[in-house]
Design an enzyme around this catalytic site. Structure first.
Site, PDB file in Angstrom:
ATOM      1  N   ARG A  58       0.822  -1.220   0.000  1.00 39.56           N
ATOM      2  CA  ARG A  58       0.000   0.000   0.000  1.00 39.56           C
ATOM      3  C   ARG A  58       0.856   1.271   0.000  1.00 39.56           C
ATOM      4  NH1 ARG A  58      -5.525  -0.421   2.118  1.00 39.56           N
ATOM      5  NH2 ARG A  58      -6.195  -2.515   1.573  1.00 39.56           N
ATOM      6  N   ARG A  72      -3.331   6.868   1.393  1.00 32.16           N
ATOM      7  CA  ARG A  72      -3.818   8.052   2.109  1.00 32.16           C
ATOM      8  C   ARG A  72      -2.811   8.708   3.039  1.00 32.16           C
ATOM      9  NH1 ARG A  72      -9.318   5.241   3.909  1.00 32.16           N
ATOM     10  NH2 ARG A  72      -7.754   3.625   4.091  1.00 32.16           N
ATOM     11  N   ARG A 121      -6.778  12.075  -5.331  1.00 34.85           N
ATOM     12  CA  ARG A 121      -8.048  11.388  -5.107  1.00 34.85           C
ATOM     13  C   ARG A 121      -9.201  12.394  -5.104  1.00 34.85           C
ATOM     14  NH1 ARG A 121     -11.228   9.846  -0.689  1.00 34.85           N
ATOM     15  NH2 ARG A 121     -11.681   7.629  -0.418  1.00 34.85           N
ATOM     16  N   ASP A 151      -7.164  -2.319  -7.012  1.00 32.31           N
ATOM     17  CA  ASP A 151      -7.676  -2.992  -5.817  1.00 32.31           C
ATOM     18  C   ASP A 151      -7.976  -4.432  -6.156  1.00 32.31           C
ATOM     19  OD1 ASP A 151      -8.525  -2.155  -2.969  1.00 32.31           O
ATOM     20  OD2 ASP A 151     -10.003  -3.617  -3.617  1.00 32.31           O
ATOM     21  N   TYR A 167     -14.909 -11.734   0.486  1.00 29.97           N
ATOM     22  CA  TYR A 167     -15.667 -10.497   0.222  1.00 29.97           C
ATOM     23  C   TYR A 167     -16.923 -10.782  -0.592  1.00 29.97           C
ATOM     24  CZ  TYR A 167     -11.815  -7.761   2.081  1.00 29.97           C
ATOM     25  OH  TYR A 167     -10.875  -7.214   2.921  1.00 29.97           O
TER      26      TYR A 167
HETATM   27  O1  CP3 Z   1       0.003  -1.577  -2.458  1.00 25.99           O
HETATM   28  C1  CP3 Z   1      -0.353  -0.645  -3.206  1.00 25.99           C
HETATM   29  O2  CP3 Z   1       0.068   0.533  -3.094  1.00 25.99           O
HETATM   30  C2  CP3 Z   1      -1.304  -0.947  -4.356  1.00 25.99           C
HETATM   31  C3  CP3 Z   1      -2.656  -0.640  -4.137  1.00 25.99           C
HETATM   32  C4  CP3 Z   1      -3.587  -1.568  -3.364  1.00 25.99           C
HETATM   33  C5  CP3 Z   1      -4.803  -1.095  -2.810  1.00 25.99           C
HETATM   34  N1  CP3 Z   1      -5.494  -2.151  -2.317  1.00 25.99           N
HETATM   35  C6  CP3 Z   1      -5.216   0.309  -2.815  1.00 25.99           C
HETATM   36  C7  CP3 Z   1      -6.289   0.738  -1.906  1.00 25.99           C
HETATM   37  C8  CP3 Z   1      -3.531  -2.942  -3.128  1.00 25.99           C
HETATM   38  C9  CP3 Z   1      -2.424  -3.939  -3.448  1.00 25.99           C
HETATM   39  C10 CP3 Z   1      -4.761  -3.297  -2.469  1.00 25.99           C
HETATM   40  C11 CP3 Z   1      -5.099  -4.678  -2.095  1.00 25.99           C
HETATM   41  C12 CP3 Z   1      -6.268  -4.935  -1.247  1.00 25.99           C
HETATM   42  N2  CP3 Z   1      -7.495  -4.324  -1.289  1.00 25.99           N
HETATM   43  C13 CP3 Z   1      -6.341  -5.969  -0.290  1.00 25.99           C
HETATM   44  C14 CP3 Z   1      -5.259  -6.975  -0.013  1.00 25.99           C
HETATM   45  C15 CP3 Z   1      -4.137  -6.391   0.750  1.00 25.99           C
HETATM   46  C16 CP3 Z   1      -4.422  -6.090   2.168  1.00 25.99           C
HETATM   47  O3  CP3 Z   1      -4.217  -4.923   2.550  1.00 25.99           O
HETATM   48  O4  CP3 Z   1      -4.775  -7.001   2.915  1.00 25.99           O
HETATM   49  C17 CP3 Z   1      -7.615  -5.929   0.289  1.00 25.99           C
HETATM   50  C18 CP3 Z   1      -8.130  -6.832   1.393  1.00 25.99           C
HETATM   51  C19 CP3 Z   1      -8.339  -4.899  -0.348  1.00 25.99           C
HETATM   52  C20 CP3 Z   1      -9.767  -4.511  -0.142  1.00 25.99           C
HETATM   53  C21 CP3 Z   1      -9.874  -3.109   0.274  1.00 25.99           C
HETATM   54  N3  CP3 Z   1      -9.683  -2.033  -0.570  1.00 25.99           N
HETATM   55  C22 CP3 Z   1     -10.176  -2.617   1.559  1.00 25.99           C
HETATM   56  C23 CP3 Z   1     -10.432  -3.473   2.773  1.00 25.99           C
HETATM   57  C24 CP3 Z   1     -10.154  -1.218   1.467  1.00 25.99           C
HETATM   58  C25 CP3 Z   1     -10.476  -0.229   2.531  1.00 25.99           C
HETATM   59  C26 CP3 Z   1      -9.213  -0.053   3.292  1.00 25.99           C
HETATM   60  C27 CP3 Z   1      -9.199   1.188   4.074  1.00 25.99           C
HETATM   61  O5  CP3 Z   1      -8.127   1.400   4.652  1.00 25.99           O
HETATM   62  O6  CP3 Z   1     -10.198   1.933   4.109  1.00 25.99           O
HETATM   63  C28 CP3 Z   1      -9.817  -0.869   0.142  1.00 25.99           C
HETATM   64  C29 CP3 Z   1      -9.632   0.511  -0.399  1.00 25.99           C
HETATM   65  C30 CP3 Z   1      -8.234   0.851  -0.821  1.00 25.99           C
HETATM   66  N4  CP3 Z   1      -7.472   0.085  -1.649  1.00 25.99           N
HETATM   67  C31 CP3 Z   1      -7.529   2.054  -0.522  1.00 25.99           C
HETATM   68  C32 CP3 Z   1      -6.310   1.988  -1.204  1.00 25.99           C
HETATM   69  C33 CP3 Z   1      -5.221   3.028  -1.269  1.00 25.99           C
HETATM   70  C34 CP3 Z   1      -8.041   3.206   0.322  1.00 25.99           C
HETATM   71  C35 CP3 Z   1      -9.011   3.928  -0.553  1.00 25.99           C
HETATM   72  C36 CP3 Z   1      -9.126   5.384  -0.247  1.00 25.99           C
HETATM   73  O7  CP3 Z   1      -8.385   6.172  -0.871  1.00 25.99           O
HETATM   74  O8  CP3 Z   1      -9.998   5.721   0.549  1.00 25.99           O
END
Ligand code: CP3
Length: 354
Positions: free
Chosen positions: A27, A31, A40, A77, A153
């Protein structure tokens, strides 16, 4: 395509000699960076970033402008895949991801099929655009969720603390869960192969929830389907091996089994001792990890000490990619990441001198 100027990350994944321990952060675009929040806001939403190759490229490169990281990761994502299967992904403000049409009955499960990859063309366009923008600086990592983590999910309809719906299905109607996982595995394989064709130089499978399974169930319902994915992957592109990383959060008990999946590297969460993990997998796979993301809240001196401890526990030689044990927190001070990256690059050289 420009030649790759820094292949340290790819070499470490293949356990080839390097001058220092490469690093990237799960990640790393997100943010905690003010420039991410600004982009964003311009894009209007998180999915607005993911579906626009220009925005996805911009945010993928943001952490690389700040820090000398050794790899970029596609900004996207894992849940774009079930969205392409017709489940209707949306992000409710402050609640995380949700699906409009989760898999709640047998008819919906039986109807599930591998989607047309054209539904995910925006992802492959982002990969190609990011490769052009990187211009050979560092390799680009593609990724997908694991078949089981996606199923969590898809069945729960969003995040869950207990996975009670998934586990009820697993114990009551295992054949239905197996059907979902088979479709997911074939979808993930096609999806990753398209990312590789578009320019991804390594791929990571995020098995965020495999560690919630009981012994035996992990092997049957998560690992077997990651193996089904890996067996179908293109392993060489443009004359170079495309390494595969498997990250099962909470998977430390099953390292030997994961090492047998056909992957090149195992991602570790922060609960593992790197020295013990290295002894257990031997020279079968490389290891990636496993700095506690919460340690990034500590003072830079404490961060550096912790980096030193992790590097020493892995010890001399190649085969280690430094990373966090899970995604970076949105509350991380960006300057603390500077301290982490600097410490890894500086302190690791001593472990790679010939
Ligand atoms: O690593 C990176 O920089 C690449 C981007 C990436 C995102 N999600 C961006 C993201 C990657 C590799 C993911 C994978 C992902 N997404 C996983 C597996 C990895 C892990 O962390 O366990 C999972 C379970 C998800 C599902 C998901 N997407 C969730 C649970 C959320 C909410 C998380 C939160 O903190 O609110 C997301 C949204 C998400 N995906 C964000 C980002 C940067 C936050 C979105 C925002 O800008 O509000």
């Amino acid at each position: 395509m420009s030649p790759l100027n820094n292949d340290t990350f790819l070499r470490a994944l293949l356990r080839q000699p390097t001058d220092y321990t490469p690093l990237w952060l799960m990640r790393q675009a997100g943010r905690y960076l003010p420039e991410y929040r600004a982009t964003r806001a311009r894009a209007g939403s998180f999915m607005g970033l993911c579906t626009s190759p220009d925005y996805a490229t911009e945010v993928t490169l943001q952490p690389l402008e700040r820090y000398p990281l050794d790899a970029a990761i596609l900004f996207s994502d894992i849940l774009t895949v079930p969205d392409a299967m017709g489940l209707g992904l949306y992000f409710a403000e402050g609640e995380g991801p949700k699906f409009e049409r989760p898999l709640r009955d047998e008819a919906a499960i039986r109807a599930l099929a591998v989607p047309d990859m054209a539904e995910l063309q925006y992802v492959f366009d982002a990969v190609a655009s990011i490769r052009r923008a990187l211009d050979g600086r560092v390799p680009l990592i593609g990724f997908s969720g694991s078949p089981f983590t996606l199923a969590c999910y898809m069945i729960e309809g969003g995040g869950s603390d207990t996975f009670s719906r998934v586990k009820t299905l697993m114990y009551d109607r295992p054949e239905l869960l197996h059907h979902i996982l088979a479709v997911n595995a074939d979808t993930v394989a096609a999806y990753l192969n398209r990312q590789i064709a578009a320019g991804a130089q390594a791929v990571q499978i995020f098995d965020t929830w495999g560690g919630a399974l009981a012994y035996g169930k992990y092997q049957e319902f998560s690992l077997a389907y990651m193996k089904r994915v890996i067996d179908q992957l293109v392993r060489e592109h443009d004359g170079r091996r495309v390494p595969v990383i498997v990250f099962t959060k909470g998977g430390g008990l099953w390292l030997e089994d994961i090492a047998d999946s056909g992957c090149d590297a195992i991602g570790l969460d922060w609960t593992m001792d790197l020295a013990a993990a290295r002894r257990r997998v031997g020279d079968r796979v490389a290891l990636q990890g496993n700095f506690d993301p919460n340690a990034l809240f500590a003072r830079p001196e404490a961060i550096e000490a912790e980096v030193g401890r992790l590097l020493a526990s892995y010890g001399a030689g190649s085969g280690h990619v430094f990373n966090l044990g899970h995604g970076i927190s949105q509350f991380t001070p960006p300057e603390h990441v500077t301290a982490l990256v600097d410490a890894v690059h500086r302190l690791s050289r001593a472990y790679h001198s010939v």
